[in-house]
Design an enzyme around this catalytic site. Structure first.
Site, PDB file in Angstrom:
ATOM      1  CG  ASP A   7      -7.138  -1.201  -0.974  1.00 31.06           C
ATOM      2  OD1 ASP A   7      -7.236  -0.592   0.091  1.00 31.06           O
ATOM      3  OD2 ASP A   7      -7.679  -0.813  -2.034  1.00 31.06           O
ATOM      4  CG  ASP A 109     -11.926  -1.066  -3.714  1.00 30.66           C
ATOM      5  OD1 ASP A 109     -12.614  -1.354  -2.731  1.00 30.66           O
ATOM      6  OD2 ASP A 109     -11.319   0.003  -3.830  1.00 30.66           O
ATOM      7  CD  GLU A 110     -10.869  -2.109   1.262  1.00 33.63           C
ATOM      8  OE1 GLU A 110     -10.809  -2.712   2.346  1.00 33.63           O
ATOM      9  OE2 GLU A 110     -11.142  -0.913   1.163  1.00 33.63           O
TER      10      GLU A 110
END
Length: 414
Positions: A7, A109-110
């Site tokens: 993350d 973003d993960e």
DNA sequence: TCTGGGGTCCTAGGACCC
DNA sequence: TCTGGGGTCCTAGGACCC
């Protein structure tokens, strides 16, 4: 199974900060109260990402910039650069693939990384997670949190522990100590509405939820009750999805308009510019759609929508647009409109598309025009071809979107 | 010039059919 | 001429995620 959840810390803001440092700026945005914020003139003025110092003032993602500034008067607000963020996201995704071929892009973003079969190649997962975290920082200049566990849910919960630039584990044996004391709102898939319902039956922590009778939860919350009960107990058997494992369910495009729309003609123009993008993305995905929907948010922030199923699936801009206009006219309550959205769903692969329907000739003619326009726009940009209706109209011909997202957005089920 | 955009899934209720 | 009742499809709205 061994899973990593990676993350990026304050993703948009970190990526922006790194870019600026690399281009000679002295100030690191991450060290001061700052946000990536939308354009207030266009009524897009919300916080998209915040620095840790901004968070200390109580600034929250999604809140209006005006409100954020009241909490933190000297807040810096930087406009977003989605192309840059997409590049950073792609770079991270590429690097992760060195550690396992089983990487699922969960959002910009993960990522989830299935380490199970990498274990014997690279060794202890926690040590590897630490070196991966350090390597990302050295090579890219931004920080990540990595959660390590035996399933995706726990890995994701672990990556949410103390930030930034940290590795946390959350194996089943640690759940009682590390996860159960947390407020139930911290659990994945427990939002505000669920928190309210749980509070009524005396549940405030994840541990409370884990120890509640499953029958009671199912009675109160249906299938969602069972889902969050399983999560509270650390149970999740979903696999790390790779590539195009999950099919697209629909394509949508919507936008808050810089002014309130009060007449049908203007609304139709905006709907056309939204439809253009939806249809382009639909065609690019190789699908046709049979359900068309229009959603409206009025100036009082009330939302409603209207949809219909077509007699045959289509990817033709004009056919979708005709339907969109009819749907809008049927449901619009004549109040000022703040936001419009067009969405198509019930997708079928193009090959299955009808050939023997009434007006098939006209349909295939429109299809070939659309494909030609798509190619030109891809080569020369969206504005190389503009419908006459938009000339000198003050409206954008192709509206909405946040850059070319060629990756899957998240699905709410892990 | 306070409140974005893009997704997925679930449920309730009505229509319709046998 | 008191009433059924599953099953499926469709639509609207709500909830959740980043």
């Amino acid at each position: 199974m061994i899973v990593f959840h990676i993350d990026v810390n304050s993703a948009y803001l970190s990526w922006e900060a790194v870019y600026r440092l690399q281009h000679g700026e002295k100030l690191d945005l991450r060290t001061v109260p700052s946000v990536i914020g939308g354009n207030e003139k266009n009524r897009h003025g919300i916080v998209l990402a915040k620095s840790i110092p901004a968070k200390k003032y109580g600034v929250r993602t999604g809140e209006p910039l005006v409100k954020a500034r009241k909490k933190c008067p000297n807040l810096m607000s930087i406009p977003p650069r989605y192309e840059l963020y997409m590049k950073a996201s792609n770079a991270l995704f590429q690097l992760l693939q060195e550690y396992s071929p089983f990487v699922q892009r969960f959002s910009v973003d993960e990522c989830f990384l299935d380490y199970t079969r990498s274990n014997h190649l690279y060794g202890d997962p926690v040590q590897v997670a630490h070196s991966l975290r350090e390597r990302i920082y050295q090579e890219f200049g931004f920080t990540v949190n990595i959660g390590v566990s035996s399933n995706k849910l726990l890995a994701k919960m672990a990556s949410d522990f103390q930030k930034p630039n940290q590795v946390h584990t959350l194996f089943l044996a640690e759940v009682a100590q590390k996860m159960w004391p947390l407020p139930v709102s911290d659990l994945f898939m427990v939002g505000p509405a669920t928190v309210r319902k749980l509070l009524k039956i005396g549940i405030t922590t994840i541990g409370d939820l884990a120890h509640t009778d499953l029958g009671l939860l199912k009675a109160q919350l249906k299938s969602h009750g069972e889902l969050i009960w399983r999560y509270a107990n650390g149970l999740d058997d979903s696999p790390v999805h790779v590539g195009d494992y999950l099919p697209h369910r629909g394509v949508g495009n919507g936008s808050t308009i810089a002014f309130d729309v009060t007449d049908k003609r203007t609304a139709h123009k905006i709907l056309l510019s939204l439809t253009e993008k939806v249809a382009m993305r639909l065609r690019a995905s190789g699908y046709t759609a049979q359900v068309v929907a229009v959603a409206i948010k009025n100036s009082s922030f009330l939302r409603y929508s209207h949809q219909t199923k077509l007699s045959a699936p289509t990817d033709v801009t004009n056919e979708i647009y005709q339907t969109v206009c009819r749907l809008f006219d049927e449901c619009w309550q004549k109040e000022p409109v703040r936001h419009l959205r067009v969405r198509v769903s019930d997708l079928k692969p193009c090959a299955e598309s009808q050939l023997l329907i009434m007006g098939a000739k006209q349909h295939s003619k429109l299809q070939s025009i659309d494909r030609t326009v798509d190619k030109l726009r891809k080569k020369y940009g969206a504005n190389v071809l503009i419908r006459g209706i938009f000339l000198h109209s003050g409206h954008k011909a192709v509206l909405g979107g946040v850059g070319e997202d060629d990756y899957k957005m998240m699905s709410s089920i892990l």
